[in-house]
Design a protein around this motif. Sequence first.
Motif, PDB file in Angstrom:
ATOM      1  N   UNK A  10       8.713  52.174  17.063  1.00 33.10           N
ATOM      2  CA  UNK A  10       7.270  52.062  17.326  1.00 33.10           C
ATOM      3  C   UNK A  10       6.713  53.341  17.937  1.00 33.10           C
ATOM      4  N   UNK A  11       7.452  53.940  18.869  1.00 33.43           N
ATOM      5  CA  UNK A  11       6.988  55.170  19.513  1.00 33.43           C
ATOM      6  C   UNK A  11       6.930  56.312  18.510  1.00 33.43           C
ATOM      7  N   UNK A  12       7.919  56.400  17.637  1.00 34.03           N
ATOM      8  CA  UNK A  12       7.903  57.429  16.600  1.00 34.03           C
ATOM      9  C   UNK A  12       6.692  57.230  15.706  1.00 34.03           C
ATOM     10  N   UNK A  13       6.496  56.004  15.232  1.00 29.82           N
ATOM     11  CA  UNK A  13       5.371  55.709  14.339  1.00 29.82           C
ATOM     12  C   UNK A  13       4.041  56.075  14.997  1.00 29.82           C
ATOM     13  N   UNK A  14       3.862  55.684  16.248  1.00 26.28           N
ATOM     14  CA  UNK A  14       2.611  55.958  16.945  1.00 26.28           C
ATOM     15  C   UNK A  14       2.402  57.448  17.192  1.00 26.28           C
ATOM     16  N   UNK A  15       3.481  58.169  17.468  1.00 28.06           N
ATOM     17  CA  UNK A  15       3.379  59.601  17.762  1.00 28.06           C
ATOM     18  C   UNK A  15       3.018  60.418  16.530  1.00 28.06           C
ATOM     19  N   UNK A  16       3.255  59.884  15.354  1.00 28.24           N
ATOM     20  CA  UNK A  16       2.960  60.634  14.138  1.00 28.24           C
ATOM     21  C   UNK A  16       1.469  60.869  13.968  1.00 28.24           C
ATOM     22  N   UNK A  18      -0.933  60.161  12.132  1.00 31.48           N
ATOM     23  CA  UNK A  18      -1.566  59.918  10.833  1.00 31.48           C
ATOM     24  C   UNK A  18      -1.100  58.580  10.269  1.00 31.48           C
ATOM     25  N   UNK A  19      -2.036  57.709   9.891  1.00 28.25           N
ATOM     26  CA  UNK A  19      -1.626  56.436   9.287  1.00 28.25           C
ATOM     27  C   UNK A  19      -0.791  56.624   8.018  1.00 28.25           C
ATOM     28  N   UNK A  20      -1.110  57.638   7.242  1.00 28.47           N
ATOM     29  CA  UNK A  20      -0.354  57.891   6.007  1.00 28.47           C
ATOM     30  C   UNK A  20       1.078  58.302   6.347  1.00 28.47           C
ATOM     31  N   UNK A  21       1.226  59.172   7.324  1.00 31.82           N
ATOM     32  CA  UNK A  21       2.557  59.610   7.736  1.00 31.82           C
ATOM     33  C   UNK A  21       3.332  58.451   8.363  1.00 31.82           C
ATOM     34  N   UNK A  22       2.654  57.634   9.152  1.00 32.48           N
ATOM     35  CA  UNK A  22       3.300  56.480   9.769  1.00 32.48           C
ATOM     36  C   UNK A  22       3.789  55.499   8.703  1.00 32.48           C
ATOM     37  N   UNK A  23       2.986  55.288   7.665  1.00 34.66           N
ATOM     38  CA  UNK A  23       3.400  54.398   6.579  1.00 34.66           C
ATOM     39  C   UNK A  23       4.614  54.963   5.844  1.00 34.66           C
ATOM     40  N   UNK A  24       4.623  56.271   5.655  1.00 32.27           N
ATOM     41  CA  UNK A  24       5.771  56.899   4.996  1.00 32.27           C
ATOM     42  C   UNK A  24       7.035  56.702   5.826  1.00 32.27           C
TER      43      UNK A  24
END
Length: 97
Positions: A10-16, A18-24
Motif C-alpha cells: 500500500x505504501x509503495x502504491x501510494x508513493x507512486x 500517479x494512478x496509472x503507475x499505481x495500477x501498473x
Amino acid sequence: MSTGPVWSTDRIRDALGSPVLAQRFVRELRRAPARELPALLAKWQDIAERTLASVERGRQAAAAQEAGRQVPGEWIDITQKVQDDAAAVRSRGASVS
C-alpha cells in the motif's frame, strides 16, 4: 536493522503518485509468480523512493523560489531551445498547443 520507513504494498502504491503507475504496480504484483515477488517489490520500492525524493526536491525548489533564493542544485536552462523548436514546428504549419 533499517531505521527508514517500513514499506508495504500500500505504501509503495501510494508513493507512486500517479494512478496509472499505481495500477501498473498492482497489475504486475498480481501477475507475478511468487518466486519473483521479492525482486518485483524491490524494484517498485526503488521507484517509489525515487519518486518521493523527486517530490521533495520539487518542494524545496518551489520554497526557494518563493523566498527569492536561488533554486538548489544544478540546472540547465533549455528555454531557448524549447522556444526555437516550437517556432520551427509552427513554421512547418503544425499546431502547437
